[in-house]
Design a protein around this motif. Structure first.
Motif, PDB file in Angstrom:
ATOM      1  N   THR A 153       0.868  -1.179   0.000  1.00 31.60           N
ATOM      2  CA  THR A 153       0.000   0.000   0.000  1.00 31.60           C
ATOM      3  C   THR A 153       0.912   1.239   0.000  1.00 31.60           C
ATOM      4  O   THR A 153       2.102   1.141   0.366  1.00 31.60           O
ATOM      5  N   PRO A 154       0.391   2.425  -0.365  1.00 33.67           N
ATOM      6  CA  PRO A 154       1.240   3.625  -0.322  1.00 33.67           C
ATOM      7  C   PRO A 154       1.871   3.843   1.053  1.00 33.67           C
ATOM      8  O   PRO A 154       3.041   4.204   1.148  1.00 33.67           O
ATOM      9  N   ASP A 155       1.102   3.605   2.133  1.00 31.32           N
ATOM     10  CA  ASP A 155       1.683   3.795   3.473  1.00 31.32           C
ATOM     11  C   ASP A 155       2.807   2.803   3.739  1.00 31.32           C
ATOM     12  O   ASP A 155       3.845   3.150   4.322  1.00 31.32           O
ATOM     13  N   GLU A 156       2.579   1.559   3.308  1.00 31.87           N
ATOM     14  CA  GLU A 156       3.632   0.547   3.512  1.00 31.87           C
ATOM     15  C   GLU A 156       4.883   0.924   2.720  1.00 31.87           C
ATOM     16  O   GLU A 156       5.998   0.781   3.188  1.00 31.87           O
ATOM     17  N   TYR A 160       8.504   1.582   4.082  1.00 33.79           N
ATOM     18  CA  TYR A 160       9.632   0.775   3.596  1.00 33.79           C
ATOM     19  C   TYR A 160      10.813   1.673   3.234  1.00 33.79           C
ATOM     20  O   TYR A 160      11.926   1.499   3.727  1.00 33.79           O
ATOM     21  N   TRP A 161      10.564   2.671   2.370  1.00 30.07           N
ATOM     22  CA  TRP A 161      11.675   3.518   1.925  1.00 30.07           C
ATOM     23  C   TRP A 161      12.148   4.444   3.053  1.00 30.07           C
ATOM     24  O   TRP A 161      13.330   4.786   3.126  1.00 30.07           O
ATOM     25  N   GLY A 162      11.210   4.824   3.931  1.00 30.78           N
ATOM     26  CA  GLY A 162      11.625   5.642   5.069  1.00 30.78           C
ATOM     27  C   GLY A 162      12.603   4.871   5.956  1.00 30.78           C
ATOM     28  O   GLY A 162      13.638   5.397   6.373  1.00 30.78           O
TER      29      GLY A 162
END
Ligand code: SF4
Ligand code: SF4
Length: 278
Positions: A153-156, A160-162
């Motif tokens: 999902t966009p939040d995931e 992830y990248w954060g």
């Protein structure tokens, strides 16, 4: 001593004896048995320092950018990955073919994760080939990791990248090792870029990561050097591979460095393009 290593030493020795090259770039030993390091040999006697073993993993192409105006040709050992980098560097006018003597060394794979995606083990350009080409092994799962990230999902994805860029120490090893990252002065080394802070924060690290990805994305030869040298083991090839996957889906099969003529996708334009800025 392997037959191939002996051929490399003899080939380099002859080039130096005949003064066809000023020096030869290859791999040498280190104090660790499972590591080699790039070395620059400029006398025939020292050609016996070259080694060729499963730990000769560093890509040598990047070093050519440090000597763009050599007095004599530079000799360099070239495998498939170096040759793809060179094709890209020639297309980008970063090196001149007449300044190089390319010593082709077909590669049967090294002890490096980056070799798992290799689709071209034989040099695509060379002046001499030291031994017979080897069969290429089909590399499976080129974009598997990108698909896994796309499935989030966009939040995931943001998480992830954060989490990836929270760990980045901005050592810039990924930039320094990348053969197609070729600006002489990188914007991150400027003190007053205005939009890129020097501090280590998630957002500044992410700006570096995204900028790096877009600067090299459509020219990335997928050599894996950026990930191999990252001291934090960050999976940053997922970014450039996302760009390459999108290009493959939007414009058909696309792979960089297979020749020195193909345009890079994001650098090509046509005056008939519909965008209003043209
Ligand atoms: S090599 Fe790794 S830690 Fe260093 S700047 Fe690149 S991503 Fe960050
Ligand atoms: S895989 Fe990494 S090091 Fe190799 S060309 Fe692409 S961005 Fe550069």
């Amino acid at each position: 001593m392997s037959d191939q290593q002996e051929k490399m030493r003899q080939g380099a020795e002859k080039l130096l004896q005949n003064e066809e090259v000023g020096y030869v770039i290859g791999w040498g030993t280190t104090r660790f048995a499972d590591r080699t390091t790039p070395i620059f040999i400029d006398t025939p006697a020292a050609a016996s320092d070259f080694v060729w073993n499963e730990y000769a993993v560093n890509s040598l192409a990047k070093y050519l950018l440090d000597d763009k105006y050599p007095d004599k040709k530079i000799g360099v050992f070239v495998r498939g990955c170096e040759s793809r980098a060179l094709n890209r560097m020639l297309k980008d006018k970063q090196v001149k073919r007449e300044n190089l003597y390319l010593i082709g060394t077909p590669c049967d794979g090294k002890k490096a994760g980056r070799c798992s995606l290799c689709r071209e083990r034989n040099p695509l350009l060379y002046d001499v080939l030291l031994w017979e080409p080897v069969p290429n092994v089909p590399a499976e799962g080129r974009f598997d990791r990108v698909r896994a990230i796309e499935a989030m999902t966009p939040d995931e994805r943001y998480g992830y990248w954060g989490a990836v860029y929270d760990k980045c120490i901005r050592c810039y090893a990924c930039r320094n090792a990348c053969p197609v990252c070729s600006c002489r002065e990188c914007y991150v080394d400027m003190s007053r870029t205005g939009f890129q802070g020097k501090q280590h924060s998630r957002s500044d690290n992410q700006i570096f990561g995204v900028t790096r990805a877009f600067h090299v994305g459509d020219r990335c030869i997928e050599c894996g050097e950026c990930e191999r040298v990252c001291p934090m083991d960050l999976p940053i090839m997922g970014q450039t591979q996302k760009i390459l996957k999108d290009i493959n889906e939007l414009a058909g099969e696309y792979e960089c460095g297979l020749d020195a003529e193909s345009e890079n996708f994001l650098g090509a334009f046509d005056l008939d393009d519909k965008d209003e800025f043209m």
